[in-house]
Design a protein around this motif. Structure first.
Motif, PDB file in Angstrom:
ATOM      1  N   LEU A  95     -26.020 -35.917  -6.292  1.00  0.00           N
ATOM      2  CA  LEU A  95     -24.961 -35.124  -5.506  1.00  0.00           C
ATOM      3  C   LEU A  95     -24.857 -33.771  -5.710  1.00  0.00           C
ATOM      4  O   LEU A  95     -24.553 -33.348  -6.761  1.00  0.00           O
ATOM      5  N   ILE A  96     -24.645 -33.161  -4.422  1.00  0.00           N
ATOM      6  CA  ILE A  96     -23.993 -31.885  -4.418  1.00  0.00           C
ATOM      7  C   ILE A  96     -22.822 -32.018  -3.745  1.00  0.00           C
ATOM      8  O   ILE A  96     -22.874 -32.378  -2.369  1.00  0.00           O
ATOM      9  N   VAL A  97     -21.629 -31.866  -4.347  1.00  0.00           N
ATOM     10  CA  VAL A  97     -20.265 -32.040  -3.838  1.00  0.00           C
ATOM     11  C   VAL A  97     -19.797 -30.661  -3.494  1.00  0.00           C
ATOM     12  O   VAL A  97     -19.392 -29.858  -4.424  1.00  0.00           O
ATOM     13  N   ASP A  98     -19.209 -30.399  -2.052  1.00  0.00           N
ATOM     14  CA  ASP A  98     -18.600 -29.216  -1.637  1.00  0.00           C
ATOM     15  C   ASP A  98     -17.167 -29.587  -1.397  1.00  0.00           C
ATOM     16  O   ASP A  98     -16.901 -30.363  -0.545  1.00  0.00           O
ATOM     17  N   ASP A  99     -16.043 -29.139  -2.282  1.00  0.00           N
ATOM     18  CA  ASP A  99     -14.754 -29.491  -2.181  1.00  0.00           C
ATOM     19  C   ASP A  99     -13.960 -28.238  -2.506  1.00  0.00           C
ATOM     20  O   ASP A  99     -14.423 -27.548  -2.919  1.00  0.00           O
ATOM     21  N   VAL A 100     -12.783 -28.488  -1.880  1.00  0.00           N
ATOM     22  CA  VAL A 100     -11.479 -27.591  -1.924  1.00  0.00           C
ATOM     23  C   VAL A 100     -10.503 -28.264  -2.777  1.00  0.00           C
ATOM     24  O   VAL A 100      -9.904 -29.056  -2.180  1.00  0.00           O
ATOM     25  N   LEU A 101     -10.360 -28.211  -4.044  1.00  0.00           N
ATOM     26  CA  LEU A 101      -9.474 -28.975  -4.911  1.00  0.00           C
ATOM     27  C   LEU A 101      -8.331 -28.467  -4.968  1.00  0.00           C
ATOM     28  O   LEU A 101      -7.905 -27.412  -5.164  1.00  0.00           O
ATOM     29  N   CYS A 102      -7.168 -29.318  -4.647  1.00  0.00           N
ATOM     30  CA  CYS A 102      -5.781 -29.121  -4.748  1.00  0.00           C
ATOM     31  C   CYS A 102      -5.107 -29.966  -5.469  1.00  0.00           C
ATOM     32  O   CYS A 102      -5.646 -30.848  -5.976  1.00  0.00           O
ATOM     33  N   ASP A 103      -3.666 -29.861  -5.995  1.00  0.00           N
ATOM     34  CA  ASP A 103      -3.008 -30.704  -6.829  1.00  0.00           C
ATOM     35  C   ASP A 103      -3.770 -30.944  -8.006  1.00  0.00           C
ATOM     36  O   ASP A 103      -4.418 -30.303  -8.820  1.00  0.00           O
ATOM     37  N   ASP A 104      -3.838 -32.457  -8.145  1.00  0.00           N
ATOM     38  CA  ASP A 104      -4.557 -32.861  -9.191  1.00  0.00           C
ATOM     39  C   ASP A 104      -5.760 -33.691  -9.279  1.00  0.00           C
ATOM     40  O   ASP A 104      -6.162 -34.483  -9.603  1.00  0.00           O
ATOM     41  N   GLU A 105      -6.509 -33.240  -8.187  1.00  0.00           N
ATOM     42  CA  GLU A 105      -7.735 -33.758  -7.631  1.00  0.00           C
ATOM     43  C   GLU A 105      -8.914 -33.583  -8.731  1.00  0.00           C
ATOM     44  O   GLU A 105      -9.708 -34.466  -8.855  1.00  0.00           O
ATOM     45  N   MET A 106      -8.846 -32.438  -9.669  1.00  0.00           N
ATOM     46  CA  MET A 106     -10.034 -32.460 -10.404  1.00  0.00           C
ATOM     47  C   MET A 106      -9.701 -33.360 -11.524  1.00  0.00           C
ATOM     48  O   MET A 106     -10.740 -34.166 -12.103  1.00  0.00           O
ATOM     49  N   SER A 107      -8.487 -33.683 -11.980  1.00  0.00           N
ATOM     50  CA  SER A 107      -8.449 -34.874 -12.946  1.00  0.00           C
ATOM     51  C   SER A 107      -9.204 -36.258 -12.466  1.00  0.00           C
ATOM     52  O   SER A 107      -9.561 -36.970 -13.128  1.00  0.00           O
ATOM     53  N   GLU A 108      -8.921 -36.344 -11.134  1.00  0.00           N
ATOM     54  CA  GLU A 108      -9.483 -37.647 -10.583  1.00  0.00           C
ATOM     55  C   GLU A 108     -10.884 -37.720 -10.626  1.00  0.00           C
ATOM     56  O   GLU A 108     -11.402 -38.435 -10.847  1.00  0.00           O
ATOM     57  N   TYR A 109     -11.472 -36.440 -10.004  1.00  0.00           N
ATOM     58  CA  TYR A 109     -13.001 -36.230 -10.234  1.00  0.00           C
ATOM     59  C   TYR A 109     -13.382 -36.559 -11.464  1.00  0.00           C
ATOM     60  O   TYR A 109     -14.337 -37.335 -11.975  1.00  0.00           O
ATOM     61  N   LEU A 110     -12.871 -35.934 -12.573  1.00  0.00           N
ATOM     62  CA  LEU A 110     -13.109 -35.973 -14.094  1.00  0.00           C
ATOM     63  C   LEU A 110     -13.200 -37.399 -14.442  1.00  0.00           C
ATOM     64  O   LEU A 110     -14.165 -37.968 -15.163  1.00  0.00           O
ATOM     65  N   SER A 111     -12.076 -38.058 -14.019  1.00  0.00           N
ATOM     66  CA  SER A 111     -12.067 -39.576 -14.309  1.00  0.00           C
ATOM     67  C   SER A 111     -12.957 -40.325 -13.765  1.00  0.00           C
ATOM     68  O   SER A 111     -14.007 -41.122 -14.613  1.00  0.00           O
ATOM     69  N   LEU A 112     -13.238 -40.369 -12.583  1.00  0.00           N
ATOM     70  CA  LEU A 112     -14.191 -40.990 -11.664  1.00  0.00           C
ATOM     71  C   LEU A 112     -15.587 -40.705 -12.261  1.00  0.00           C
ATOM     72  O   LEU A 112     -16.270 -41.736 -11.806  1.00  0.00           O
ATOM     73  N   LEU A 113     -15.808 -39.393 -12.418  1.00  0.00           N
ATOM     74  CA  LEU A 113     -17.288 -39.122 -12.832  1.00  0.00           C
ATOM     75  C   LEU A 113     -17.573 -39.028 -14.308  1.00  0.00           C
ATOM     76  O   LEU A 113     -18.496 -38.293 -14.547  1.00  0.00           O
ATOM     77  N   SER A 114     -16.668 -39.386 -15.134  1.00  0.00           N
ATOM     78  CA  SER A 114     -17.022 -39.374 -16.415  1.00  0.00           C
ATOM     79  C   SER A 114     -18.177 -39.962 -17.087  1.00  0.00           C
ATOM     80  O   SER A 114     -18.874 -39.353 -18.001  1.00  0.00           O
ATOM     81  N   GLY A 115     -18.920 -41.001 -16.359  1.00  0.00           N
ATOM     82  CA  GLY A 115     -20.088 -41.557 -16.585  1.00  0.00           C
ATOM     83  C   GLY A 115     -21.349 -40.965 -16.097  1.00  0.00           C
ATOM     84  O   GLY A 115     -22.462 -41.343 -16.466  1.00  0.00           O
ATOM     85  N   PHE A 116     -21.151 -39.790 -15.657  1.00  0.00           N
ATOM     86  CA  PHE A 116     -22.304 -39.057 -14.981  1.00  0.00           C
ATOM     87  C   PHE A 116     -22.564 -37.553 -15.505  1.00  0.00           C
ATOM     88  O   PHE A 116     -21.507 -37.214 -16.364  1.00  0.00           O
ATOM     89  N   GLU A 117     -23.327 -37.042 -15.377  1.00  0.00           N
ATOM     90  CA  GLU A 117     -23.999 -35.850 -15.835  1.00  0.00           C
ATOM     91  C   GLU A 117     -23.210 -34.979 -14.869  1.00  0.00           C
ATOM     92  O   GLU A 117     -23.807 -34.586 -13.598  1.00  0.00           O
ATOM     93  N   LEU A 118     -22.026 -34.238 -15.071  1.00  0.00           N
ATOM     94  CA  LEU A 118     -21.310 -33.426 -14.026  1.00  0.00           C
ATOM     95  C   LEU A 118     -21.260 -32.175 -14.362  1.00  0.00           C
ATOM     96  O   LEU A 118     -21.145 -31.588 -15.503  1.00  0.00           O
ATOM     97  N   TYR A 119     -21.544 -31.171 -13.384  1.00  0.00           N
ATOM     98  CA  TYR A 119     -21.842 -29.673 -13.665  1.00  0.00           C
ATOM     99  C   TYR A 119     -20.571 -29.207 -12.596  1.00  0.00           C
ATOM    100  O   TYR A 119     -20.430 -29.316 -11.221  1.00  0.00           O
TER     101      TYR A 119
END
Length: 139
Positions: A95-119
């Motif tokens: 996937l290529i994800v296009d987002d404007v991260l606000c508040d604590d959304e980055m930590s949610e992404y990091l938690s949800l996507l921890s099992g994948f190769e994330l850039y």
């Protein structure tokens, strides 16, 4: 095979969607764009009560700045998108994800996507450029 996810983060009109589209055209990825989750009227500050998203332009140190506030529907919608990204990656989709991260959304992404190769990719543009684009297209 572990899914690969490129998370593009930056302000509006910085070029995230253009980068995602171009990369999608030249690779085997699926696009996931936050813009598609936000109804146009909410993104443009409709008179609707503070349910979805509210954008306010302020002056900070004499320069324009945009503040994004999410109401309960907006928070649930964007949280659903983050979970959908994880679900699509869980099925082996790159996937290529296009987002404007606000508040604590980055930590949610990091938690949800921890099992994948994330850039993580920050997308930046000079204020004058982003402002001109927003004015020309009335974003």
């Amino acid at each position: 095979m572990t899914a690969k996810i490129v998370l593009l983060n930056g302000v509006g009109s910085a070029g995230k969607s253009s980068i995602a589209k171009d990369a999608n055209d030249h690779s085997r990825t699926l696009p996931a764009c936050a813009d598609g989750c936000v109804p146009g009227d909410a993104a443009r500050g409709a008179a609707e009560p503070y349910e979805r998203l509210r954008l306010r332009t302020l002056l900070q140190d004499g320069k324009p700045s945009v503040v994004i506030k999410a109401g309960p529907v907006g928070r649930r919608t964007m949280q659903g998108m983050r979970h959908a990204v994880a679900a699509m990656a869980g099925q082996g989709n790159n996937l290529i994800v296009d987002d404007v991260l606000c508040d604590d959304e980055m930590s949610e992404y990091l938690s949800l996507l921890s099992g994948f190769e994330l850039y993580l990719v920050g997308v930046f543009a000079p204020l004058e450029c982003a402002g001109r684009i927003q004015q020309e297209f009335r974003l």
